[in-house]
Design a protein around this motif. Structure first.
Motif, PDB file in Angstrom:
ATOM      1  N   LYS A 246      36.431  43.389  49.982  1.00 51.64           N
ATOM      2  CA  LYS A 246      36.765  42.144  50.682  1.00 51.64           C
ATOM      3  C   LYS A 246      37.002  42.382  52.163  1.00 51.64           C
ATOM      4  N   ALA A 247      37.394  43.623  52.512  1.00 54.11           N
ATOM      5  CA  ALA A 247      37.624  43.972  53.919  1.00 54.11           C
ATOM      6  C   ALA A 247      36.357  44.481  54.605  1.00 54.11           C
ATOM      7  N   GLY A 248      35.217  44.509  53.849  1.00 55.10           N
ATOM      8  CA  GLY A 248      33.950  44.891  54.452  1.00 55.10           C
ATOM      9  C   GLY A 248      33.419  46.248  54.068  1.00 55.10           C
ATOM     10  N   ALA A 249      34.036  46.899  53.087  1.00 55.40           N
ATOM     11  CA  ALA A 249      33.605  48.241  52.693  1.00 55.40           C
ATOM     12  C   ALA A 249      32.457  48.190  51.693  1.00 55.40           C
ATOM     13  N   LYS A 250      31.698  49.284  51.648  1.00 56.82           N
ATOM     14  CA  LYS A 250      30.701  49.506  50.604  1.00 56.82           C
ATOM     15  C   LYS A 250      31.331  50.389  49.529  1.00 56.82           C
ATOM     16  N   ILE A 251      31.098  50.010  48.270  1.00 51.46           N
ATOM     17  CA  ILE A 251      31.788  50.623  47.144  1.00 51.46           C
ATOM     18  C   ILE A 251      30.779  51.135  46.126  1.00 51.46           C
TER      19      ILE A 251
ATOM     20  N   LYS B 211      42.302  50.329  61.246  1.00 55.09           N
ATOM     21  CA  LYS B 211      42.116  49.318  60.214  1.00 55.09           C
ATOM     22  C   LYS B 211      42.760  49.784  58.913  1.00 55.09           C
ATOM     23  N   THR B 212      43.529  48.896  58.290  1.00 53.32           N
ATOM     24  CA  THR B 212      44.172  49.224  57.030  1.00 53.32           C
ATOM     25  C   THR B 212      43.899  48.137  56.000  1.00 53.32           C
ATOM     26  N   VAL B 213      44.006  48.522  54.742  1.00 56.67           N
ATOM     27  CA  VAL B 213      43.861  47.599  53.622  1.00 56.67           C
ATOM     28  C   VAL B 213      45.099  47.763  52.752  1.00 56.67           C
ATOM     29  N   THR B 214      45.729  46.654  52.388  1.00 60.82           N
ATOM     30  CA  THR B 214      46.920  46.689  51.558  1.00 60.82           C
ATOM     31  C   THR B 214      46.611  46.084  50.198  1.00 60.82           C
TER      32      THR B 214
ATOM     33  N   LEU C 140      36.906  49.073  35.759  1.00 59.05           N
ATOM     34  CA  LEU C 140      36.895  49.585  37.133  1.00 59.05           C
ATOM     35  C   LEU C 140      36.139  48.660  38.082  1.00 59.05           C
ATOM     36  N   GLY C 141      35.140  47.954  37.547  1.00 59.85           N
ATOM     37  CA  GLY C 141      34.327  47.076  38.391  1.00 59.85           C
ATOM     38  C   GLY C 141      34.861  45.667  38.521  1.00 59.85           C
ATOM     39  N   LYS C 142      36.015  45.380  37.891  1.00 53.52           N
ATOM     40  CA  LYS C 142      36.545  44.022  37.960  1.00 53.52           C
ATOM     41  C   LYS C 142      36.808  43.611  39.407  1.00 53.52           C
ATOM     42  N   GLY C 143      36.339  42.435  39.756  1.00 57.73           N
ATOM     43  CA  GLY C 143      36.559  41.912  41.101  1.00 57.73           C
ATOM     44  C   GLY C 143      35.492  42.265  42.102  1.00 57.73           C
ATOM     45  N   LEU C 144      34.596  43.192  41.767  1.00 57.57           N
ATOM     46  CA  LEU C 144      33.528  43.537  42.700  1.00 57.57           C
ATOM     47  C   LEU C 144      32.450  42.457  42.697  1.00 57.57           C
TER      48      LEU C 144
ATOM     49  N   LEU D 132      43.542  43.677  32.650  1.00 58.53           N
ATOM     50  CA  LEU D 132      43.940  44.252  33.934  1.00 58.53           C
ATOM     51  C   LEU D 132      44.725  43.219  34.748  1.00 58.53           C
ATOM     52  N   ARG D 133      45.934  43.587  35.150  1.00 59.84           N
ATOM     53  CA  ARG D 133      46.838  42.652  35.816  1.00 59.84           C
ATOM     54  C   ARG D 133      46.879  42.822  37.335  1.00 59.84           C
ATOM     55  N   ALA D 134      46.208  43.795  37.858  1.00 56.35           N
ATOM     56  CA  ALA D 134      46.291  44.078  39.294  1.00 56.35           C
ATOM     57  C   ALA D 134      44.893  44.308  39.844  1.00 56.35           C
ATOM     58  N   PRO D 135      44.646  43.935  41.099  1.00 51.04           N
ATOM     59  CA  PRO D 135      43.337  44.214  41.697  1.00 51.04           C
ATOM     60  C   PRO D 135      43.157  45.704  41.935  1.00 51.04           C
ATOM     61  N   THR D 136      41.918  46.144  41.934  1.00 50.70           N
ATOM     62  CA  THR D 136      41.632  47.541  42.239  1.00 50.70           C
ATOM     63  C   THR D 136      41.563  47.754  43.745  1.00 50.70           C
ATOM     64  N   ILE D 137      41.675  48.997  44.127  1.00 54.51           N
ATOM     65  CA  ILE D 137      41.478  49.371  45.531  1.00 54.51           C
ATOM     66  C   ILE D 137      40.061  49.011  45.967  1.00 54.51           C
ATOM     67  N   PHE D 138      39.101  49.130  45.046  1.00 53.36           N
ATOM     68  CA  PHE D 138      37.702  48.802  45.376  1.00 53.36           C
ATOM     69  C   PHE D 138      37.558  47.337  45.751  1.00 53.36           C
ATOM     70  N   GLU D 139      38.145  46.456  44.950  1.00 50.08           N
ATOM     71  CA  GLU D 139      38.046  45.025  45.237  1.00 50.08           C
ATOM     72  C   GLU D 139      38.630  44.706  46.608  1.00 50.08           C
TER      73      GLU D 139
END
Length: 412
Positions: free
Chosen positions: A114-119, A2-5, A132-136, A103-110
């Motif tokens: 969305k792929a099902g991870a806990k952050i 499984k990968t996240v891009t 850092l929490g934007k999009g969570l 912030l112009r780009a999504p974080t790796i956390f977001e």
């Protein structure tokens, strides 16, 4: 697998909880000396079976640009956060860059959530927590809070209540080593209770501004940090440690700050109001650095840019004077958020910092000789992991931290 891009980079799902630590202001010498003196036995064990490398921060070597580079995996030209402070291109007004709107780009956390991870995200200062929490989405699968505002953490805004009980500490003073200790203590408990897929722990550089590597105050801090590293390692986490920037002495032999008051120089040369010097280090927490760092940007309101650059180049302690286009191409910065000229100071000893006008800097809070950052001399940072790297880039950057943990580790 499984990968996240996200932001043009692909990340494999980590094989164990991945904990990335940004130890603010931690030039490599801090941990090296502490290990030599037997104060970091856990880190020594981690390195013995893992990695102890060097990498580079982004320029300017300040907190916000580097933290956001780490958590987006990309430089400021992609995510847009190029300092703590800027002139808003839309209004022409000076403003802080703490609001997530910048912030112009999504974080790796977001992307991972969305792929099902806990952050889990824990920062020392609240200025970073919002970015850092934007999009969570705080639906039980994410937490993001700061030590500074731990007493105000709630389910709606942070995904957690009673963060102080979690860490086993009260809310620390913002100017203290305990502000960072709270981050580590909370991280250990989150690893045990929440078992997040990705965790980010970001400290404050209060200690590093105050104490040089090898000093008693610095050694106390890193001995404390080592205790929590041992607990995170024993908890089965993949650990990657980087820094947002280094830290250097920025004072003269008599202890006075080694400052070039650039606005005063330019006003004398071109007249008041003809240029505007902006110091991106400026933030609400200036007691330990007086808003003095080794990076500045200059806006021209009439004078020719080449003339401004020539005048600045004559000043002592200047490492680089670049026009906006050249500097942004070299350092990966967003052109629309920088001035006409970019200035980096340091000099032969790395000690030169840039101020605006002498009367505009309150240095009364500097109880020790100035230590600060922002320039090329603070760009080298540690890159440490508790597992070996495989096929890692030859030139490591701090914003490779999550890619290293996801894509470039030999399995334990």
């Amino acid at each position: 697998m499984k990968t996240v891009t996200v932001n043009g980079r692909s990340y494999n799902w980590p094989s164990a909880p991945l904990v990335v630590i940004c130890c603010d202001g931690s030039e490599p010498a801090y941990m090296e000396i502490a290990m030599e003196r037997g104060l970091m036995p856990n880190l020594r064990r981690i390195i013995a079976r893992g990695e102890n490398r060097r990498g580079l921060s982004v320029i300017p070597s300040f907190t916000n640009p580097n933290n956001l580079s780490i958590v987006t995996g990309r430089p400021p030209e992609v995510h847009g956060i190029c300092g703590n402070y800027l002139i808003d291109p839309a209004t022409g007004l000076e403003t802080m860059m703490n609001d997530p709107k910048w912030l112009r780009a999504p974080t790796i956390f977001e992307a991972f959530q969305k792929a099902g991870a806990k952050i889990a995200v824990v920062t020392a200062k609240d200025k970073l927590r919002l970015l850092l929490g934007k999009g969570l989405v705080f639906d039980g699968t994410a937490v993001a809070f700061s030590s500074e505002k731990a007493g105000e953490a709630n389910l709606r805004d942070n995904g957690i209540e009673d963060a102080c009980s979690l860490a086993g500490m009260g809310v620390p003073d913002v100017y203290s080593a305990e502000l960072s200790e709270f981050v580590f203590a909370a991280g250990v408990q989150l690893l045990r209770r929440m078992k997040p897929d990705l965790m980010y722990l970001s400290t404050t550089d209060y200690v590093q501004h105050k104490y040089a590597p090898g000093s008693e105050g610095a050694n106390r801090f890193y001995a404390m940090m080592d205790k929590y590293l041992g607990e995170l390692d024993a908890g089965g986490a993949i650990i990657v440690i980087v820094a947002d920037h280094g830290m250097k002495d920025k004072h003269l032999g008599n202890g006075e700050p080694d400052v070039l008051y650039l606005q005063d120089v330019l006003d004398a040369k071109f007249g008041a109001g003809m240029t505007k010097v902006i110091l991106p280090i400026t933030d609400p927490y200036v007691v330990h650095h007086g808003a003095l760092g080794s990076f500045a940007t200059v806006y021209a309101h009439g004078p020719d840019v080449s003339g401004i650059m020539a005048a600045i180049a004559l000043q002592p302690g200047i490492d680089a004077v670049l026009d906006r286009q050249t500097a942004c191409a070299r350092f990966g910065l967003p052109e629309d958020r920088m001035g006409d000229v970019i200035v980096i100071s340091g000099g032969p000893t790395g000690s030169k910092v840039i101020g605006t006008s002498r009367g505009k800097h309150d240095l009364s809070g500097l109880t020790e000789p100035l230590r600060s950052h922002g320039g090329l001399t603070e760009q080298e940072i540690p890159v440490i992991a508790n597992r070996r790297f495989r096929n890692a880039p030859e030139q490591l950057r701090n914003f490779d931290a999550f890619a290293l943990g996801c894509n470039h580790l030999v399995e334990a």
